[in-house]
Design an enzyme around this catalytic site. Structure first.
Site, short mmCIF file in Angstrom:
data_model
loop_
_atom_site.label_atom_id
_atom_site.label_comp_id
_atom_site.label_asym_id
_atom_site.label_seq_id
_atom_site.Cartn_x
_atom_site.Cartn_y
_atom_site.Cartn_z
CE LYS A 135 71.17 35.77 72.65
NZ LYS A 135 71.28 36.14 74.05
CD GLN A 154 71.50 39.20 75.98
OE1 GLN A 154 70.83 38.59 75.16
NE2 GLN A 154 72.70 38.80 76.36
CG ASP A 182 69.22 32.09 78.08
OD1 ASP A 182 69.90 31.57 77.18
OD2 ASP A 182 69.39 33.27 78.45
#
Ligand code: NDP
Length: 293
Positions: free
Chosen positions: A49, A93, A116
């Site tokens: 990322k 994450q 997200d």
């Protein structure tokens, strides 16, 4: 049969985002990446990322709390990032180590920085067909792959295998939306579905997201269907140095000859997921700029 090349579509998208970011003067978009602990897969996902962000011109801020961080402290960290005007997007994450409560942490992220797309508000906005929200990266990537490979879903029967909150449900809701590129008739299947093959054989577009290696076989497909394989499964392969290979939820060799279009694994949906995170970050940056202008 046409292979839908996720690597190529992702590269095009990265180039487009790079041009979009370069065209607007002032502060670059900033993505905060929070990784708790040293889980090997999480380390590699966050690195990927960070690398894609750099390629586009997105600044990434890497935050690495220790595995022992208490829930309250992690939530305070999120509060600080929410309040920081220099941060556009926040990603925590997954999976978080136990005993941290992952959903509570995701819901702590301000919806307008939830790149997200896991916050309840953003999941709700998909159902409301409100495009100001953030769509989770994998379902957003699937829709982008379909659009860019020239697959119009209007009037088609889309069968989604899987009903998870991060893939199955949102992708089915997106296909159902009353708008261009979507407007499909959608059927969801899951582990409680009876006679699954009789339903998958009705699909004009089959989206497989169940996490079972090579589960969907040629006898479950309608000829000329479009097949999107979301699955990422490790199966043992002594011929590989790593000792394993990645396969999807679709048995490629028996399904591909029947399909008009199909995504490979790896190289299909996977590369799109990181790109959509970047697209969401650029969207958050753009929305933030317009609200402070
Ligand atoms: P989950 O385990 O959260 O959900 C799996 C879904 O499949 C559930 O709804 C489950 O049903 C259903 N299911 C399981 N077994 C069967 C079966 N035998 N028949 C019918 N339905 C079944 O998985 P995710 O949605 O998180 O992920 C799905 C796959 O996609 C995985 O392989 C994962 O690795 C991959 N993935 C890939 C990503 C990418 O970037 N390419 C990103 C995210 C995931 P029930 O609800 O009844 O339990």
């Amino acid at each position: 049969m046409e292979l839908i090349d996720g690597n190529q579509i992702a590269a095009t998208l990265v180039a487009e985002l790079k041009a979009q970011v370069a065209a607007i003067p002032g502060r670059r978009p900033c993505l905060a990446l929070v990784r708790v602990g040293e889980d090997a897969a999480s380390v590699s996902y966050v690195k990927k990322k960070e690398k894609t962000a750099a390629e586009i011109g997105i600044e990434s801020r890497i935050i690495l709390p220790p595995v022992t961080i208490p829930q309250a402290e992690l939530e305070k960290l999120i509060d600080d990032l929410n309040a920081d005007p220099a941060v556009d997007g926040i990603l925590v994450q997954s999976p978080l180590p136990k005993p941290l409560n992952e959903q509570a942490v995701f819901s702590r992220i301000a919806p307008q920085k939830d790149v997200d797309g896991f916050h309840t508000v953003n999941i709700g906005k998909i159902a409301q067909e409100d495009s100001t929200g953030f769509v989770a990266c994998t379902p957003a990537g699937i829709m982008e792959l379909l659009a860019r490979s020239g697959t119009d879903l209007a009037g088609k029967h889309v069968v989604v295998l899987g009903r998870s909150l991060i893939v199955g449900k949102p992708v089915g809701l997106l296909a159902l939306q009353k708008k261009a590129g979507a407007n499909a008739t959608v059927t969801f299947c899951h582990s409680g579905t009876r006679d699954l093959p009789s339903i998958t054989r009705l699909a004009d577009v089959l989206i497989a997201a169940i996490g079972r290696a090579e589960f969907v076989t040629g006898d479950m497909i309608k000829p000329d269907a479009v097949v999107i394989d979301v699955g990422i499964n490790r199966v043992s392969d002594p011929s590989k140095k790593s000792g394993y290979k990645l396969v999807g939820d679709v048995h490629f060799d028996s399904v591909a000859p029947l399909a008009t279009k199909i995504t490979p694994v790896p190289g299909g949906v996977g590369p799109m997921t990181v790109c959509m995170l970047m697209k969401n970050t650029v969207k958050a940056w753009t929305l933030g700029r317009s609200s402070t202008a």
